[in-house]
Write a protein that holds these residues in place. Structure first.
Motif, PDB file in Angstrom:
ATOM      1  N   HIS A   1       0.826  -1.222   0.024  1.00 53.40           N
ATOM      2  CA  HIS A   1       0.015   0.036   0.039  1.00 53.40           C
ATOM      3  C   HIS A   1       0.775   1.440   0.182  1.00 53.40           C
ATOM      4  O   HIS A   1       1.760   1.418   0.724  1.00 53.40           O
ATOM      5  CB  HIS A   1      -1.034   0.262   1.281  1.00 53.40           C
ATOM      6  CG  HIS A   1      -2.085  -0.829   1.125  1.00 53.40           C
ATOM      7  ND1 HIS A   1      -3.384  -0.594   1.042  1.00 53.40           N
ATOM      8  CD2 HIS A   1      -2.059  -2.230   1.079  1.00 53.40           C
ATOM      9  CE1 HIS A   1      -4.018  -1.601   1.058  1.00 53.40           C
ATOM     10  NE2 HIS A   1      -3.402  -2.614   0.925  1.00 53.40           N
TER      11      HIS A   1
ATOM     12  N   ASP B   1      -1.426   7.362   2.060  1.00 53.91           N
ATOM     13  CA  ASP B   1      -2.934   7.879   1.971  1.00 53.91           C
ATOM     14  C   ASP B   1      -3.075   8.758   1.156  1.00 53.91           C
ATOM     15  O   ASP B   1      -2.106   9.870   0.858  1.00 53.91           O
ATOM     16  CB  ASP B   1      -3.453   8.320   3.293  1.00 53.91           C
ATOM     17  CG  ASP B   1      -3.783   7.313   4.227  1.00 53.91           C
ATOM     18  OD1 ASP B   1      -3.468   6.120   3.873  1.00 53.91           O
ATOM     19  OD2 ASP B   1      -3.847   7.771   5.640  1.00 53.91           O
TER      20      ASP B   1
ATOM     21  N   VAL C   1      -4.132   2.993  -4.116  1.00 58.87           N
ATOM     22  CA  VAL C   1      -3.757   1.996  -2.922  1.00 58.87           C
ATOM     23  C   VAL C   1      -3.653   0.695  -3.767  1.00 58.87           C
ATOM     24  O   VAL C   1      -4.574   0.379  -4.267  1.00 58.87           O
ATOM     25  CB  VAL C   1      -4.753   1.831  -2.049  1.00 58.87           C
ATOM     26  CG1 VAL C   1      -4.590   0.653  -0.772  1.00 58.87           C
ATOM     27  CG2 VAL C   1      -4.651   3.404  -1.082  1.00 58.87           C
TER      28      VAL C   1
ATOM     29  N   SER D   1      -6.265  -2.209   3.350  1.00 57.85           N
ATOM     30  CA  SER D   1      -5.621  -1.636   4.484  1.00 57.85           C
ATOM     31  C   SER D   1      -6.711  -0.759   5.361  1.00 57.85           C
ATOM     32  O   SER D   1      -7.898  -0.638   4.902  1.00 57.85           O
ATOM     33  CB  SER D   1      -4.640  -0.751   3.937  1.00 57.85           C
ATOM     34  OG  SER D   1      -5.324   0.376   3.360  1.00 57.85           O
ATOM     35  N   SER D   2      -6.494  -0.398   6.465  1.00 46.25           N
ATOM     36  CA  SER D   2      -7.343   0.390   7.340  1.00 46.25           C
ATOM     37  C   SER D   2      -7.685   1.572   6.427  1.00 46.25           C
ATOM     38  O   SER D   2      -8.789   2.171   6.550  1.00 46.25           O
ATOM     39  CB  SER D   2      -6.901   0.509   8.928  1.00 46.25           C
ATOM     40  OG  SER D   2      -6.851  -0.642   9.415  1.00 46.25           O
ATOM     41  N   SER D   3      -6.712   2.374   5.956  1.00 44.08           N
ATOM     42  CA  SER D   3      -6.879   3.591   5.402  1.00 44.08           C
ATOM     43  C   SER D   3      -7.998   3.467   4.310  1.00 44.08           C
ATOM     44  O   SER D   3      -8.907   4.231   3.859  1.00 44.08           O
ATOM     45  CB  SER D   3      -5.569   4.154   5.143  1.00 44.08           C
ATOM     46  OG  SER D   3      -4.886   3.304   4.088  1.00 44.08           O
ATOM     47  N   THR D   4      -7.617   2.409   3.434  1.00 44.44           N
ATOM     48  CA  THR D   4      -8.449   2.242   2.153  1.00 44.44           C
ATOM     49  C   THR D   4      -9.793   1.887   2.639  1.00 44.44           C
ATOM     50  O   THR D   4     -10.886   2.095   1.987  1.00 44.44           O
ATOM     51  CB  THR D   4      -7.890   1.041   1.354  1.00 44.44           C
ATOM     52  OG1 THR D   4      -6.572   1.637   1.058  1.00 44.44           O
ATOM     53  CG2 THR D   4      -8.831   0.955  -0.076  1.00 44.44           C
TER      54      THR D   4
ATOM     55  N   LYS E   1     -11.405   2.771   5.211  1.00 50.78           N
ATOM     56  CA  LYS E   1     -12.246   4.055   5.856  1.00 50.78           C
ATOM     57  C   LYS E   1     -12.263   4.964   4.646  1.00 50.78           C
ATOM     58  O   LYS E   1     -13.489   5.619   4.404  1.00 50.78           O
ATOM     59  CB  LYS E   1     -11.327   4.619   6.721  1.00 50.78           C
ATOM     60  CG  LYS E   1     -11.833   5.854   7.334  1.00 50.78           C
ATOM     61  CD  LYS E   1     -10.813   6.613   8.516  1.00 50.78           C
ATOM     62  CE  LYS E   1     -11.631   7.899   8.861  1.00 50.78           C
ATOM     63  NZ  LYS E   1     -10.617   8.423   9.835  1.00 50.78           N
ATOM     64  N   ALA E   2     -11.423   5.035   3.615  1.00 51.80           N
ATOM     65  CA  ALA E   2     -11.839   6.118   2.658  1.00 51.80           C
ATOM     66  C   ALA E   2     -12.860   5.807   1.821  1.00 51.80           C
ATOM     67  O   ALA E   2     -13.499   6.659   1.173  1.00 51.80           O
ATOM     68  CB  ALA E   2     -10.334   6.067   1.684  1.00 51.80           C
TER      69      ALA E   2
ATOM     70  N   THR F   1     -15.943   1.774   6.917  1.00 49.76           N
ATOM     71  CA  THR F   1     -16.146   1.680   8.484  1.00 49.76           C
ATOM     72  C   THR F   1     -17.594   1.972   8.845  1.00 49.76           C
ATOM     73  O   THR F   1     -18.013   1.859   9.929  1.00 49.76           O
ATOM     74  CB  THR F   1     -15.214   2.957   9.157  1.00 49.76           C
ATOM     75  OG1 THR F   1     -15.498   4.268   8.372  1.00 49.76           O
ATOM     76  CG2 THR F   1     -13.742   2.552   9.099  1.00 49.76           C
TER      77      THR F   1
ATOM     78  N   THR G   1     -12.914  -2.912  10.598  1.00 56.12           N
ATOM     79  CA  THR G   1     -11.832  -3.474   9.592  1.00 56.12           C
ATOM     80  C   THR G   1     -12.637  -4.359   8.719  1.00 56.12           C
ATOM     81  O   THR G   1     -13.668  -5.149   9.186  1.00 56.12           O
ATOM     82  CB  THR G   1     -10.747  -4.012  10.382  1.00 56.12           C
ATOM     83  OG1 THR G   1     -11.123  -5.044  11.379  1.00 56.12           O
ATOM     84  CG2 THR G   1      -9.784  -3.097  10.970  1.00 56.12           C
TER      85      THR G   1
END
Length: 355
Positions: free
Chosen positions: A10, A13, A17, A83-86, A88-89, A93, A98
């Motif tokens: 990844h 941010d 990604v 990934s957590s960021s993807t 969420k984006a 969420t 997750t």
């Protein structure tokens, strides 16, 4: 059981990604016939089209051995290794913290949103191996669990009213686009989102998040419920559909006098005096201060209100604006900060506007 191994790929941010496939230990593959399925998870998410299901299963088989609830501690989660960021984006969420704790259908919906923006290259190795394309993956920026945004919110042939089903589909999107005054093509673009944000008084950055959702809910007479993306929140979509069905005016048209917070007396057109600051009360207030009656107070509308009642015209509602408004409608100050959330003030305002 041998652990799964992967090399995180990844990027930071804000950049595309990427996902890379994992190598499944031979014993795991042999024991499962080439697929690891978490106990209790359905192999097929309800309503996910068979073509989409097939290609996402192939991607998941490559990424995680087909285990939609996997978490090996490598920073990537679920069948498609978000990934957590993807996660969420792209609104994941709203379903779970997750991806590995979300359902298969929810993971696929988030994947379809990712696919719409980043293309198959978001899974550079496994996407290629699975033959993933935007077409067969169901790329859709508004994808919902159980299928992409098609199929929900269709209009009955006899009335044109939206089906109130809590699903943000093309028909609901078009009705929303009409309300905010943009081209009605059934798909929210970044420009459309900015227009929506300007309409409801949120920061116009083209990205739907908790602020936009809360502001939209307020504009249609609902309290914030903490949802991140209204499109994936059934209660928000249901309330929006009812609001749009109730005669919410397009941005360029004057508002009819249709009720109190939610309805009106059919014989008089007066507000229902219920102490709730909804769209109809807002429109009546806007008419009183001489601005476009669209049912949503913008910053400029608030400034016009402040000028009307003799408060500082800074576009921000606070104790001074509320006190000045109460004085203008014949009420003493009660120390309230925002008149819109105060039952007694809204009730007095509705009675004043009806008079």
């Amino acid at each position: 059981m041998s652990a799964l191994h992967r090399t995180p790929t990844h990027r930071a941010d804000g950049s595309p990604v990427y996902f890379r496939g994992v190598r499944v230990a031979p014993k795991v593959a042999a024991a499962t016939g080439g697929a690891v399925v978490a106990a209790g998870l359905s192999v097929a998410g309800a309503g996910v089209a068979s073509a989409e299901q097939s290609v996402w299963d192939k991607v998941a088989q490559c990424e995680s051995g087909g285990n939609w609830s996997i978490n090996t501690g490598n920073g990537y989660y679920g069948g498609l290794q978000f990934s957590s960021s993807t996660w969420k984006a792209f609104g994941g969420t709203a379903y779970a913290a997750t991806a590995n704790t979300a359902s298969k259908a929810e993971q696929i919906a988030v994947a379809q949103r990712t696919l719409a923006q980043q293309g198959p290259g978001a899974w550079p190795t496994c996407g290629q191996r699975a033959g993933l394309t935007k077409a067969n993956g169901g790329a859709d920026a508004n994808a919902q669990p159980g299928g992409s945004s098609s199929g929900g919110s269709s209009a009955p042939s006899t009335s044109g009213d939206l089906v109130v089903d809590g699903k943000f589909g093309p028909a609901t999107t078009r009705a929303l686009e009409k309300w905010i005054g943009v081209s009605q093509n059934g798909s929210l673009s970044t420009g459309d989102i900015k227009a929506l944000q300007s309409k409801v008084g949120a920061k116009a950055d083209g990205k739907i998040g908790s602020e936009t959702t809360a502001k939209l809910r307020a504009a249609i007479g609902q309290k914030s419920n903490g949802a991140w993306d209204f499109r994936s929140d059934s209660s928000s979509v249901t309330a929006l559909q009812r609001f749009l069905n109730s005669g919410a005016p397009a941005a360029s048209t004057p508002a009819p006098s249709t009720g109190g917070s939610t309805g009106s007396s059919s014989s008089a057109g007066k507000l229902v005096v219920d102490g709730k600051f909804g769209p109809a009360t807002t429109r009546s207030l806007q008419s009183w201060i001489g601005v476009t009656a669209d049912g949503s107070l913008s910053t400029s509308d608030i400034k016009a209100l402040q000028s009307k009642v003799g408060a500082k015209a800074d576009g921000k509602i606070g104790s001074e604006t509320t006190a000045k408004l109460r004085a203008a409608i014949g009420q003493k100050s009660n120390g309230v900060w925002d008149f819109r959330t105060n039952y007694a003030t809204v009730k007095a305002l509705q009675q004043y506007l009806n008079g």
